[in-house]
Motif scaffolding. Structure first.
Motif, PDB file in Angstrom:
ATOM      1  N   ASN A   1      27.598  59.043  17.680  1.00  0.00           N
ATOM      2  CA  ASN A   1      28.512  58.401  17.803  1.00  0.00           C
ATOM      3  C   ASN A   1      27.932  57.030  17.896  1.00  0.00           C
ATOM      4  O   ASN A   1      27.100  56.715  18.797  1.00  0.00           O
ATOM      5  CB  ASN A   1      29.112  58.847  18.969  1.00  0.00           C
ATOM      6  N   HIS A   2      28.805  55.818  17.263  1.00  0.00           N
ATOM      7  CA  HIS A   2      28.135  54.502  17.212  1.00  0.00           C
ATOM      8  C   HIS A   2      28.204  53.838  18.525  1.00  0.00           C
ATOM      9  O   HIS A   2      27.357  53.186  18.653  1.00  0.00           O
ATOM     10  CB  HIS A   2      29.088  53.957  16.249  1.00  0.00           C
ATOM     11  N   MET A   3      29.197  54.166  19.478  1.00  0.00           N
ATOM     12  CA  MET A   3      29.469  53.484  20.649  1.00  0.00           C
ATOM     13  C   MET A   3      28.230  54.128  21.749  1.00  0.00           C
ATOM     14  O   MET A   3      27.775  53.519  22.464  1.00  0.00           O
ATOM     15  CB  MET A   3      30.836  54.043  21.373  1.00  0.00           C
TER      16      MET A   3
ATOM     17  N   ALA B   1      25.509  55.096  20.580  1.00  0.00           N
ATOM     18  CA  ALA B   1      24.494  54.623  19.905  1.00  0.00           C
ATOM     19  C   ALA B   1      24.047  53.062  20.730  1.00  0.00           C
ATOM     20  O   ALA B   1      23.013  52.509  21.304  1.00  0.00           O
ATOM     21  CB  ALA B   1      24.271  54.414  18.616  1.00  0.00           C
ATOM     22  N   HIS B   2      25.168  52.237  20.740  1.00  0.00           N
ATOM     23  CA  HIS B   2      25.102  50.981  21.600  1.00  0.00           C
ATOM     24  C   HIS B   2      24.344  51.076  22.896  1.00  0.00           C
ATOM     25  O   HIS B   2      23.615  50.238  23.326  1.00  0.00           O
ATOM     26  CB  HIS B   2      26.447  50.312  21.644  1.00  0.00           C
ATOM     27  N   ILE B   3      24.622  51.949  23.653  1.00  0.00           N
ATOM     28  CA  ILE B   3      24.511  52.309  24.824  1.00  0.00           C
ATOM     29  C   ILE B   3      23.019  52.756  24.911  1.00  0.00           C
ATOM     30  O   ILE B   3      21.984  52.210  25.578  1.00  0.00           O
ATOM     31  CB  ILE B   3      25.234  53.528  25.731  1.00  0.00           C
TER      32      ILE B   3
ATOM     33  N   VAL C   1      31.134  46.708  24.966  1.00  0.00           N
ATOM     34  CA  VAL C   1      32.178  45.647  24.358  1.00  0.00           C
ATOM     35  C   VAL C   1      31.512  45.328  22.707  1.00  0.00           C
ATOM     36  O   VAL C   1      30.479  44.575  22.803  1.00  0.00           O
ATOM     37  CB  VAL C   1      32.092  44.574  25.265  1.00  0.00           C
ATOM     38  N   SER C   2      32.292  45.589  21.941  1.00  0.00           N
ATOM     39  CA  SER C   2      31.910  45.192  20.565  1.00  0.00           C
ATOM     40  C   SER C   2      33.066  44.560  19.749  1.00  0.00           C
ATOM     41  O   SER C   2      34.254  44.228  20.278  1.00  0.00           O
ATOM     42  CB  SER C   2      31.498  46.258  19.781  1.00  0.00           C
ATOM     43  N   GLY C   3      32.962  44.542  18.471  1.00  0.00           N
ATOM     44  CA  GLY C   3      34.222  43.628  17.712  1.00  0.00           C
ATOM     45  C   GLY C   3      35.197  44.791  17.706  1.00  0.00           C
ATOM     46  O   GLY C   3      36.545  44.203  17.463  1.00  0.00           O
TER      47      GLY C   3
ATOM     48  N   MET D   1      23.711  43.720  18.488  1.00  0.00           N
ATOM     49  CA  MET D   1      24.539  43.649  17.262  1.00  0.00           C
ATOM     50  C   MET D   1      24.407  45.142  16.708  1.00  0.00           C
ATOM     51  O   MET D   1      23.257  45.677  16.900  1.00  0.00           O
ATOM     52  CB  MET D   1      24.556  42.561  16.762  1.00  0.00           C
ATOM     53  N   ASP D   2      25.185  45.449  15.936  1.00  0.00           N
ATOM     54  CA  ASP D   2      24.945  46.703  15.135  1.00  0.00           C
ATOM     55  C   ASP D   2      23.539  46.820  14.313  1.00  0.00           C
ATOM     56  O   ASP D   2      23.244  46.120  13.783  1.00  0.00           O
ATOM     57  CB  ASP D   2      25.818  46.833  14.044  1.00  0.00           C
ATOM     58  N   ASN D   3      22.708  47.999  14.799  1.00  0.00           N
ATOM     59  CA  ASN D   3      21.637  48.160  14.060  1.00  0.00           C
ATOM     60  C   ASN D   3      20.981  49.542  14.010  1.00  0.00           C
ATOM     61  O   ASN D   3      21.744  50.302  14.901  1.00  0.00           O
ATOM     62  CB  ASN D   3      20.530  47.385  14.857  1.00  0.00           C
TER      63      ASN D   3
HETATM   64 ZN    ZN Z   1      28.907  48.327  17.023  1.00  0.00          ZN
END
Ligand code: ZN
Ligand code: KG4
Length: 336
Positions: free
Chosen positions: A112-114, A116-118, A137-139, A301-303
């Motif tokens: 899950n992308h969120m 992944a941010h964590i 908190v993202s776009g 940011m997304d990576n």
């Molecule tokens: Zn993102």
């Protein structure tokens, strides 16, 4: 389990990213092609994003192998972000990841992308473990999530309209500053007065976030002033908008953390790159003796490195996806 290394792919929005990450959370290579074509439109055009992912993804993978000195045969698994995101963009990454995993006969790990941010935080803090309160908190998202364990979490608050990053982006568009708005406003605000205009802070009594009223209030403000005044005070206006967004995120997170005696707060997502947000969280967490963790700027940011980081535990648990895996665009954080 002995050491392993994963190829990770991220195509959920407008950044095509490929990385190699090993089981110690070391990033051996992480390359991202920002799709500048969207700047012309002041926001992401989904169909163009999908086409650009197709254009970039193979050449990025080849470059990542070169940079990390790793060959396809050395890869132990392929990690891919499958939601949330733009469905066309996700489809490109998922199809490519499935093809690769099949070709090398190695497991596929869906992320899950969120989440992944964590996990981007694990790259510099591999020891990081729940319990913690995460502000993601993202776009497209603003979520306050209480993690009891890696596998058990509760969403405490989320946006009822615009996400925090979206509020930055829409404000920048309204002020004619360009896209993406967050970094532009952050930079401008350094020389501005955050108390110049008192923009509203919505839903003060709730854990949820709302930024659409702020957007209307900025629009009303801008329409009332003449162009020369706006240009003269552009840094002050940027700083005031930023302060309103940061205040909302900070107050709700800290109120909850103090009330429920949270020891650790984790920031994540593109907006966690914001210098004012980091500064104010640092000050308040120090005051309340709460440990604060945020990702290094290059992993906010997304990576793809964060996707690889989120796949490590799943690989260890052998939570593999089938080759029939499909992406889905549904919003929000979830275990998959
Ligand atoms: Zn993102
Ligand atoms: O996490 P991310 O790269 O993509 C999504 O998953 O949406 O976040 C992108 C968002 C954009 O809205 C961008 O304006 C915002 O993060 N952003 C920032 C900063 N850098 C990026 N917002 C505020 N301050 C920044 N320095």
């Amino acid at each position: 389990m002995s050491k392993f290394q994963l190829l990770a792919i991220e195509t959920s929005c407008d950044d095509t990213s490929v990385a190699v990450v090993n089981s110690d959370y070391e990033v051996l290579a992480n390359l991202t092609s920002a799709q500048e074509i969207h700047n012309l439109y002041g926001g992401v055009v989904p169909e163009l994003a999908s086409r650009m992912h197709i254009k970039y993804i193979m050449q990025l993978t080849e470059k990542v192998f070169k940079e990390s000195n790793i060959e396809l045969g050395d890869i132990d698994g392929v990690a891919i972000a499958i939601n949330p995101g733009l469905i066309g963009s996700l489809l490109v990454g998922v199809s490519y990841a499935k093809g690769l995993a099949y070709a090398i006969n190695k497991p596929l790990i869906a992320v899950n992308h969120m989440i992944a941010h964590i996990y981007a935080n694990k790259i510099t803090h591999p020891e990081l473990k729940p319990p913690f309160l995460a502000l993601v908190v993202s776009g497209g998202h603003s979520e306050l999530v209480l993690f009891e364990t890696e596998q058990k979490f509760t969403v405490i608050g989320k946006t009822v309209d615009d996400a925090a990053g979206e509020a930055f982006d829409k404000t920048a568009k309204l002020l004619g500053l360009g896209y993406p708005g967050g970094p532009i406003i952050d930079k401008l605000a350094v020389n501005g007065d955050p108390a110049f205009v008192e923009f509203p802070r919505a839903l003060k009594q709730s854990n949820n976030f709302s930024f659409s009223g702020l957007k209307t209030s900025i629009l009303n403000y801008v329409q009332k002033q003449d162009e020369a005044y706006i240009q003269k005070h552009i840094a002050d206006i940027a700083a005031s908008v930023q302060e309103a967004i940061v205040d909302s995120l900070l107050t709700k997170t800290m109120n909850y953390a103090v009330k429920f005696k949270i020891n650790q707060i984790v920031l994540a997502g593109g907006v966690s790159a914001n210098s004012r947000l980091r500064k104010r969280f640092t000050e308040l967490c120090d005051k309340h003796k709460i440990e604060l963790v945020y990702p290094p700027l290059k992993y906010c940011m997304d990576n793809a490195a964060m996707v690889g980081a989120a796949a490590i535990d799943k690989y260890r648990r052998e939570e593999f996806a089938s080759l029939e895996l499909n992406p889905f665009s549904t919003k929000g954080i979830r275990l998959i």
